[in-house]
Design an enzyme around this catalytic site. Structure first.
Site, short mmCIF file in Angstrom:
data_model
loop_
_atom_site.label_atom_id
_atom_site.label_comp_id
_atom_site.label_asym_id
_atom_site.label_seq_id
_atom_site.Cartn_x
_atom_site.Cartn_y
_atom_site.Cartn_z
N SER A 111 0.66 4.37 0.66
CA SER A 111 1.21 3.94 -0.49
C SER A 111 0.59 4.75 -1.77
O SER A 111 0.88 5.84 -1.82
CB SER A 111 0.74 2.23 -0.96
OG SER A 111 1.53 1.88 -1.84
N HIS A 112 -0.10 3.98 -2.88
CA HIS A 112 -0.53 4.66 -3.95
C HIS A 112 -1.90 5.21 -3.79
O HIS A 112 -2.45 5.83 -4.89
CB HIS A 112 -0.64 3.53 -4.97
CG HIS A 112 -1.45 2.37 -4.49
ND1 HIS A 112 -1.08 1.61 -3.47
CD2 HIS A 112 -2.61 1.70 -4.94
CE1 HIS A 112 -2.04 0.45 -3.25
NE2 HIS A 112 -2.97 0.88 -4.15
N LYS A 124 2.21 1.76 9.37
CA LYS A 124 2.74 0.26 9.48
C LYS A 124 3.79 0.06 10.05
O LYS A 124 4.77 1.01 10.45
CB LYS A 124 2.75 -0.43 8.20
CG LYS A 124 3.98 -0.05 7.31
CD LYS A 124 3.85 -0.75 5.94
CE LYS A 124 5.06 -0.62 5.08
NZ LYS A 124 5.35 -1.48 3.87
N ASP A 275 5.20 5.86 -6.93
CA ASP A 275 4.02 5.96 -6.39
C ASP A 275 4.20 6.90 -5.28
O ASP A 275 5.33 7.35 -4.92
CB ASP A 275 3.22 4.75 -6.00
CG ASP A 275 3.99 3.94 -4.91
OD1 ASP A 275 5.32 4.02 -4.68
OD2 ASP A 275 3.16 3.12 -3.96
N ASP A 277 4.48 6.48 -1.95
CA ASP A 277 5.78 6.17 -0.83
C ASP A 277 7.02 5.52 -1.39
O ASP A 277 7.99 5.07 -0.82
CB ASP A 277 5.24 5.20 0.21
CG ASP A 277 4.94 3.70 -0.24
OD1 ASP A 277 4.64 3.65 -1.46
OD2 ASP A 277 5.18 2.99 0.61
N ASP A 279 7.43 2.80 -3.33
CA ASP A 279 7.78 1.47 -3.57
C ASP A 279 7.46 0.65 -4.81
O ASP A 279 7.62 -0.38 -4.94
CB ASP A 279 7.42 0.59 -2.18
CG ASP A 279 5.85 0.67 -2.00
OD1 ASP A 279 5.32 1.26 -2.96
OD2 ASP A 279 5.09 -0.02 -1.23
N ARG A 280 6.63 1.41 -5.38
CA ARG A 280 5.90 0.84 -7.05
C ARG A 280 6.55 1.59 -7.99
O ARG A 280 7.42 2.80 -7.99
CB ARG A 280 4.50 0.93 -6.77
CG ARG A 280 3.87 0.22 -5.85
CD ARG A 280 2.32 0.13 -6.11
NE ARG A 280 1.48 -0.38 -5.00
CZ ARG A 280 0.69 -1.05 -4.78
NH1 ARG A 280 -0.03 -1.18 -6.09
NH2 ARG A 280 -0.14 -1.73 -3.93
N LYS A 374 9.33 -3.76 -1.65
CA LYS A 374 9.47 -3.38 -2.92
C LYS A 374 10.25 -2.18 -3.27
O LYS A 374 9.95 -1.14 -2.33
CB LYS A 374 8.22 -3.57 -3.70
CG LYS A 374 7.01 -3.08 -2.99
CD LYS A 374 5.69 -3.31 -3.56
CE LYS A 374 4.48 -2.39 -3.15
NZ LYS A 374 3.98 -3.47 -1.86
#
Length: 537
Positions: A111-112, A124, A275, A277, A279-280, A374
């Site tokens: 992620s971030h 995941k 971010d 990946d 999603d943010r 998200k």
């Protein structure tokens, strides 16, 4: 021969966002293989199944995908859909899982978190609904990691992931797809692209910082291509294995260049970032930063301006640490509001049951029932659509929102890489005193009530305990303390502070009292030797 003998490796317990460790740990012989085999075994095998595989392009992404393809084939999978060059944003992967009705997907991302050989990596599993695996599935995967004795992997050449179309690994079909095309079609079905195009054609300016991460190709194709923003509206748009040496977390600290530009004299009308990946998101207007909690509330309040949500929302969900700004919108709209633990998987049941349409977390994540993750670019397009519909600036939208609903002043303080024992001592020190705190005063504020958050899922009846410590002070202020599961070393303590005011809408000192009280109450200085955070959002 496809069977390779192995033995359990300690510490492969998936968290809320899968298994995250240092990249070099994943690169150790057998480490990735053990976990991937445990995924297949934990879901009842891969034979005859179809999966989506992709990642955010960070270091070791390409090599890991080749391993997963060879293992899926050896385990009897029928087909894998993979993004070109191994790239898929997390929301795009969720959409492909749902669109193709697959048996789930494996997403490679931390992620971030920073990327690189000495930084972070993650794996995941997302279930057939497109969302992160619930605890029952992750528990089964973890149980398998503790007893695994073999993994299965074909000894074949790597697959060409640079060419679109069909290929194969052994008897398994591999479909290499454009990572953007299906996602863009989904966005076009949700938003009024014509209205956004017209706004941009009229001189509306945008700066989208992709932070050298996976949303670069998505934003370039959609914002600069389809919507007609000038070239250069997307910056840092080429994915990099180490995210350009930066930290792909869209907040005012790590996206400082964008923040400086948006607060400067010649700022664009609209700024945004995403971010690692995808999603943010971070939303910034000219001279106006929008907190993630406020963004969720604004999206809910303005949903009927969006074609896909024109008939209204079924309900809104937020994570417990997220401010109550969205609650005030839901109450006025007469729809349900749900408070869940942190972790997107908790929204999945509510979305699948049709109880909510929009959901979000204070950690820069918002989304809707279009996927089960998200979605950073979705949030950016939502903002662009509502600005086009209202013909207003970001600052004007925020002032109108606060005038209507009042303002939930809010901030999050992150204390990163805290020694685990010190973090536990701080948290346990508060937890052990929860029952005695009401009536006590700290730095001039008196505690009204305190508890540890537990969640009862209204859909499946499951219980989740130990989800964060909550302290309410007289006068309506609130503090939340929890440790984060997204880091890879030590512990991150997150302190969330909130205070509501229905009349004074611009008071930069509003949170000073609740911050001082919480620092004293929890003993930050005595337990971890500091009160100043590493990151403030």
């Amino acid at each position: 021969m496809t069977r390779h003998a192995t033995q359990p490796i300690d510490g492969q317990k998936p968290g809320t966002s899968g298994l995250r460790k240092k990249t070099r740990m994943f690169m150790q012989p057998g480490y990735l293989e053990n976990f991937v085999q445990s995924i297949f075994d934990g879901i009842g095998g891969a034979a005859g199944k179809t999966f989506v595989v992709g990642g955010d392009g960070r270091y070791f992404n390409a090599e890991a995908i080749q391993t997963i393809l060879k293992m899926a084939a050896a385990n009897g999978a029928a087909r894998v859909i993979v993004g070109q060059d191994g790239l898929l944003s997390t929301p795009a992967a969720s959409h492909l899982i749902r669109l193709n009705k697959t048996d789930g997907g494996i997403i490679l991302s931390a992620s971030h978190n920073p990327g690189g050989p000495d930084e972070d990596f993650g794996v995941k599993f997302n279930t057939p609904n497109g969302g992160p695996a619930p605890e029952g599935v992750t528990n089964a995967i973890f149980a398998r990691t503790k007893e695994i004795d073999a993994y299965h992997k074909l000894d074949v050449a790597d697959v060409d992931l640079g060419t679109l179309g069909e290929t194969s690994v052994g008897d398994m079909a591999v479909t290499v797809v454009d990572p953007v095309a299906d996602y863009e079609a989904l966005m076009a079905s949700i938003f009024d692209f014509g209205a956004i195009r017209a706004m941009i054609a009229g001189g509306f300016t945008i700066s989208f910082d992709a932070m050298h991460a996976v949303t670069g190709p998505y934003a370039t194709k959609i914002i600069e291509g389809t919507l007609g923003a000038p070239a250069g509206s997307v910056v840092n748009g080429t994915p990099s294995p180490d995210f350009g040496g930066g930290h792909p977390d869209p907040n005012p600290v790590w996206a400082k260049t964008l923040m400086d530009r948006m607060m400067g004299p010649n700022a664009p009308d609209f700024g945004a970032a995403s971010d690692g990946d995808g999603d943010r998101n971070m939303i910034v207007g000219r001279g106006c930063y929008v907190s993630p909690s406020d963004s969720l509330a604004v999206l809910a309040a303005n949903a009927t301006h969006i074609p896909a949500y024109a008939k209204g929302l079924a309900g809104v969900a937020r994570s417990m640490p997220t401010s109550a700004a969205a609650d005030r919108v839901a109450e006025k709209l007469g729809i349900g509001i749900y408070e869940t633990p942190t972790g997107w998987k908790f929204f999945g049941n509510l979305l699948d049951a049709g109880k909510v349409t929009i959901c979000g977390e204070e950690s820069a994540g918002t989304g809707s029932d279009h996927v089960r993750e998200k979605d950073g670019l979705w949030a950016v397009l939502f903002w662009l659509n509502l600005l086009a519909a209202r013909k207003a600036s970001v600052a004007e939208v925020m002032q109108d929102h606060w005038a209507t609903y009042g303002r939930n002043y809010y901030t999050r303080l992150d204390y990163e890489a805290v020694p685990t024992e010190a973090a536990s001592a701080l948290m346990d020190g508060v937890r052990d005193r929860l029952g005695a705190l009401p009536g006590q005063s700290f730095a001039g504020l008196t505690v009204e009530k305190a508890d540890e958050f537990s969640y009862h899922d209204p859909v499946d009846g499951s219980e989740s305990h130990g989800q964060g410590l909550r302290i309410w002070y007289e006068g309506g202020a609130r503090a939340v303390l929890r440790t984060s599961g997204t880091g890879t070393e030590g512990a991150t303590i997150r302190c969330y502070l909130e205070a509501f005011d229905g009349e004074v809408l611009d008071d930069p000192t509003k949170l000073d009292a609740v911050r001082a009280a919480t620092m004293e109450l929890a003993g930050f200085q005595s337990h971890i030797g500091r009160t100043e955070p590493d990151v403030t959002t």
